[in-house]
Design a protein around this motif. Structure first.
Motif, PDB file in Angstrom:
ATOM      1  N   CYS A 284       5.729  15.223  13.348  1.00  0.00           N
ATOM      2  CA  CYS A 284       6.279  13.868  13.461  1.00  0.00           C
ATOM      3  C   CYS A 284       7.792  13.974  13.656  1.00  0.00           C
ATOM      4  O   CYS A 284       8.362  15.041  13.494  1.00  0.00           O
ATOM      5  CB  CYS A 284       5.999  13.051  12.207  1.00  0.00           C
ATOM      6  SG  CYS A 284       4.254  12.798  11.935  1.00  0.00           S
TER       7      CYS A 284
ATOM      8  N   LYS B 230       4.238  14.677  -3.096  1.00  0.00           N
ATOM      9  CA  LYS B 230       3.642  15.827  -2.401  1.00  0.00           C
ATOM     10  C   LYS B 230       4.645  16.976  -2.311  1.00  0.00           C
ATOM     11  O   LYS B 230       4.276  18.146  -2.413  1.00  0.00           O
ATOM     12  CB  LYS B 230       3.187  15.416  -1.000  1.00  0.00           C
ATOM     13  CG  LYS B 230       1.988  14.473  -0.989  1.00  0.00           C
ATOM     14  CD  LYS B 230       1.507  14.276   0.426  1.00  0.00           C
ATOM     15  CE  LYS B 230       0.864  12.934   0.647  1.00  0.00           C
ATOM     16  NZ  LYS B 230       0.842  12.561   2.071  1.00  0.00           N
TER      17      LYS B 230
ATOM     18  N   THR C 139       4.863   8.442  -2.321  1.00  0.00           N
ATOM     19  CA  THR C 139       3.792   9.444  -2.353  1.00  0.00           C
ATOM     20  C   THR C 139       4.244  10.739  -1.687  1.00  0.00           C
ATOM     21  O   THR C 139       3.924  11.837  -2.155  1.00  0.00           O
ATOM     22  CB  THR C 139       2.529   8.896  -1.665  1.00  0.00           C
ATOM     23  OG1 THR C 139       2.202   7.655  -2.279  1.00  0.00           O
ATOM     24  CG2 THR C 139       1.371   9.837  -1.798  1.00  0.00           C
TER      25      THR C 139
ATOM     26  N   ASN D  28       5.927  -0.525  -0.197  1.00  0.00           N
ATOM     27  CA  ASN D  28       4.972   0.347   0.492  1.00  0.00           C
ATOM     28  C   ASN D  28       5.663   1.060   1.649  1.00  0.00           C
ATOM     29  O   ASN D  28       6.426   0.446   2.379  1.00  0.00           O
ATOM     30  CB  ASN D  28       3.806  -0.464   1.051  1.00  0.00           C
ATOM     31  CG  ASN D  28       2.928  -0.993  -0.059  1.00  0.00           C
ATOM     32  OD1 ASN D  28       2.817  -0.365  -1.112  1.00  0.00           O
ATOM     33  ND2 ASN D  28       2.337  -2.153   0.163  1.00  0.00           N
TER      34      ASN D  28
HETATM   35  P1  ADP Z   1       4.631   5.070  -0.302  1.00  0.00           P
HETATM   36  O1  ADP Z   1       3.905   5.989  -1.186  1.00  0.00           O
HETATM   37  O2  ADP Z   1       5.981   4.696  -0.792  1.00  0.00           O
HETATM   38  O3  ADP Z   1       3.825   3.854   0.067  1.00  0.00           O
HETATM   39  P2  ADP Z   1       4.351   7.156   1.666  1.00  0.00           P
HETATM   40  O4  ADP Z   1       5.055   8.310   1.116  1.00  0.00           O
HETATM   41  O5  ADP Z   1       2.865   7.136   1.556  1.00  0.00           O
HETATM   42  O6  ADP Z   1       4.946   5.811   1.069  1.00  0.00           O
HETATM   43  O7  ADP Z   1       4.720   7.009   3.200  1.00  0.00           O
HETATM   44  C1  ADP Z   1       6.045   7.041   3.661  1.00  0.00           C
HETATM   45  C2  ADP Z   1       6.050   7.138   5.173  1.00  0.00           C
HETATM   46  O8  ADP Z   1       5.501   8.363   5.570  1.00  0.00           O
HETATM   47  C3  ADP Z   1       5.258   6.048   5.849  1.00  0.00           C
HETATM   48  O9  ADP Z   1       6.036   5.565   6.920  1.00  0.00           O
HETATM   49  C4  ADP Z   1       4.040   6.750   6.384  1.00  0.00           C
HETATM   50  O10 ADP Z   1       3.666   6.230   7.623  1.00  0.00           O
HETATM   51  C5  ADP Z   1       4.512   8.177   6.536  1.00  0.00           C
HETATM   52  N1  ADP Z   1       3.412   9.125   6.251  1.00  0.00           N
HETATM   53  C6  ADP Z   1       2.693   9.201   5.116  1.00  0.00           C
HETATM   54  N2  ADP Z   1       1.787  10.197   5.174  1.00  0.00           N
HETATM   55  C7  ADP Z   1       1.943  10.780   6.388  1.00  0.00           C
HETATM   56  C8  ADP Z   1       1.315  11.887   7.054  1.00  0.00           C
HETATM   57  N3  ADP Z   1       0.353  12.595   6.474  1.00  0.00           N
HETATM   58  N4  ADP Z   1       1.733  12.194   8.305  1.00  0.00           N
HETATM   59  C9  ADP Z   1       2.706  11.481   8.885  1.00  0.00           C
HETATM   60  N5  ADP Z   1       3.358  10.448   8.318  1.00  0.00           N
HETATM   61  C10 ADP Z   1       2.977  10.086   7.082  1.00  0.00           C
END
Ligand code: ADP
Length: 626
Positions: free
Chosen positions: A382, A415, A411, A406
């Motif tokens: 990405c 990770k 999250t 969100n």
């Molecule tokens: P939150 O937990 O605060 O809701 P996330 O960490 O899940 O946010 O997501 C943050 C950003 O990372 C979002 O814009 C999401 O689209 C992107 N994202 C999350 N997981 C992935 C992934 N596996 N691959 C690419 N982009 C991701």
């Protein structure tokens, strides 16, 4: 405009065609080591048996010729010149060889089957090992995940099939060589007949196999789309929406439209093949009967024996069927090549997140300090920065909260913390050392994490909790203690077999839990784990306010001296934290204690004063309608 000499183009085309025909042979090179590693002795046994099969097969042909020659010699002499004995001996020998052929063939088939099963299990193990070792990134990227799906699709039988196919192919090639020698012993002139009987059919088949192979390769995307609709129509997770939105008939039609396109194209290719094969077959038959006429004439004139004539008929029939088998085997090799490459693509996936060669030992003390220093992160493949210049600290025993809308990156931050990914820039430090310096498994055992999409194992309640720490014996009271800490004890006691109740409805007798109950089980699993930091990503999103209150009432006691990182949208949970980080668009926008952040009048204040407009908090810190 490019100028190419007329001959050069064809030369290149032929070269490219040969390369394509030889391509599947690379499969062989990759499969043989698997065969050797999985079933060494069986590999030797099957090879020996195969050689015996070839030997007896040729012997039978030769002995039949000898038998008929002996008979005709007697007939020509108008009586039994040598007595009945030579004829009887010839019959006995032929019978013996046929029997031996039958027995070797049976044993050889059995050995190949045993070998196939061994190879299949071995390949499963290879796939499983690779699936465990692959990075999380592998599963979160559709591009890579497809590789695994395709590898599974190709099945664990493929490598065994390739081997078996290959063995049969070599057998047929050697047999064909033997048959050619036998035929030459009758008359060299018959060799072209054999050639005409086999080669054109072989070429036609090969040509169409290649066309079909190329077509299938182009069609995998479409077939996967069809498979996807099939899955939607028949799986449980889409069943609710499918019914409520009446998607069923539309998906069914998408599926059948795709299948119809695929079927039409395939039938078109098969029709052309049938036509060409019929033409080639007619020519072959014509040549065959001309040769037979010639040989019958020669035999009548006494220039060749009846034995020769019979041998010719036998051989040609045998050679034709062998040729056909050979073609079938070659086309199978093409097909296997297609699938097995997907398997090897997957087996070659290398994890990026690994342990160093000389890992540092983690300190034995109970609490650890975790630091993130200038961490920025982009998901592999990405472009957007998901986290930018994050610095945060979790001191031993401290409860830290992460707040943010969100998609703000909460999250993703978790990770990185547990090394499911490594930061693109910056470091995660534990007790002052880069997380990458520790053994990966040891490092990960520092954390017990409850993700939003936590695991729901189709097994007993006991197992579901114990999977947090496999070192904990199944009968241990620690499992019940963890359930108590997670507030799961009460409903577990009401289950038909308490801790031994099977969960999930996919298997007979399983009991389905509510989302909130599953969440409590996941919490219990986290509590059982002898970790130093509990990481909870919206751990109470599906739990009712009363239960949440109980859970967090003496949260510090429940986590038993661990530090904690909490993600929550609920004020009551956040207020519990010693320190709060507010994430906004991947950056830390604010940080501090609840009171400080409220006073500051920034994002945090905005979020909670907006709530405050409609809600006030009750004495337990819960938002209740005004
Ligand atoms: P939150 O937990 O605060 O809701 P996330 O960490 O899940 O946010 O997501 C943050 C950003 O990372 C979002 O814009 C999401 O689209 C992107 N994202 C999350 N997981 C992935 C992934 N596996 N691959 C690419 N982009 C991701």
């Amino acid at each position: 405009q490019s100028q190419v000499a007329p001959g050069a183009g064809t030369g290149l085309m032929i070269k490219r065609a040969t390369v394509r025909i030889l391509e599947p042979l690379q499969t062989v090179r990759r499969v043989l080591p698997i065969l050797w590693a999985s079933a060494r002795s069986l590999a030797i046994v099957t090879s020996v048996l195969l050689m015996l099969e070839i030997f007896f097969g040729l012997a039978v042909l030769f002995l039949i010729k000898r038998l008929i020659d002996a008979l005709t010699a007697n007939l020509a002499a108008d009586g039994l010149i040598g007595g009945l004995e030579p004829v009887m001996v010839a019959v006995a020998l032929t019978a013996g060889a046929t029997l031996a052929l039958l027995i070797t063939r049976a044993v050889s088939g059995l050995a190949r089957e045993a070998q196939g099963m061994r190879v299949a299990d071995y390949v499963d193990r290879l796939i499983h090992n690779r699936a465990i070792a692959a990075d999380l990134a592998f599963y979160e990227s559709p591009l890579y995940f497809d590789t695994l799906q395709r590898a599974r699709q190709s099945g664990n039988q493929r490598p065994a099939q390739v081997i078996s196919n290959l063995l049969m192919m070599s057998k047929n090639i050697v047999m064909l060589g033997g048959v050619i020698v036998l035929l030459a012993s009758i008359s060299w002139m018959l060799l072209p007949v054999l050639l005409v009987a086999i080669v054109p059919a072989l070429l036609v088949r090969l040509h169409f196999t290649r066309i079909l192979y190329e077509w299938r390769k182009r069609r995998t995307q479409l077939e996967r789309r069809a498979g996807y609709f099939d899955m939607l129509l028949t799986s449980d997770f889409s069943a609710k929406e499918l019914r409520l939105n009446q998607l069923g008939p539309a998906f069914r039609d998408f599926y059948s439209d795709i299948r119809q396109t695929i079927r039409g194209e395939q039938f078109g290719i098969n029709r052309r093949r049938a036509l060409v094969e019929a033409i080639v077959g007619s020519v072959t038959t014509l040549v065959f009967f001309s040769a037979l006429a010639y040989l019958a004439f020669q035999t009548a004139a006494g220039r060749t024996t009846v034995g020769d004539l019979v041998l010719f008929l036998l051989i040609l029939q045998r050679a034709q069927s062998m040729g056909q088998e050979l073609v079938g085997q070659v086309s199978r090799l093409f097909e296997d090549h297609l699938y097995i490459n997907q398997l090897f693509d997957f087996l070659e996936v290398q994890p990026q997140i690994t342990s160093p060669e000389l890992p540092q030992a983690l300190l034995e003390q109970k609490g650890v300090e975790v630091l993130m220093e200038g961490v920025s992160f982009t998901y592999p493949g990405c472009r957007e920065l998901v986290l930018e210049d994050i610095s945060l600290r979790i001191s031993p025993g401290q409860i830290v909260a992460l707040v943010g809308s969100n998609g703000s990156g909460k999250t993703s931050l978790i990770k990185l913390l547990c090394r499911l990914y490594d930061p693109t820039v910056g470091k995660v430090l534990v007790d002052g050392r880069d997380a990458r310096e520790f053994n990966l498994e040891e490092y990960r055992s520092l954390f017990s994490v409850v993700f939003q999409d936590f695991g729901r194992y189709l097994s007993t309640v006991r197992d579901n909790i114990r999977f947090g720490d496999l070192n904990c014996p199944p009968g241990s009271s620690a499992i019940e203690e963890a359930a108590r800490q997670a507030g799961a004890e009460e409903f577990i006691k009401l289950l038909p077999a308490n801790y031994d109740t099977f969960l999930g409805r996919s298997f007979d007798g399983g009991v389905e839990l509510s989302v909130g109950q599953w969440q409590k089980i996941a919490l219990a699993r986290a509590f059982l784990r002898p970790s130093r930091i509990a990481v909870l990503d919206e751990p109470t999103s599906a739990i009712d306010p009363n239960a949440e209150f109980e859970l967090f009432e003496n949260f510090r006691e429940r986590i038993g001296g661990r530090s904690a990182l909490l993600i929550s949208h609920r004020l009551s949970t956040i207020r519990l934290a010693d320190y709060i980080y507010v994430l906004d668009g991947g950056r830390i926008a604010e940080a501090g204690r609840h009171e400080e952040l409220m006073e500051r009048g920034g994002l945090y204040h905005q979020a909670f004063s907006r709530q405050g407009k409609y809600y006030r908090e009750d004495r337990n810190g819960f938002a209740v309608p005004d």
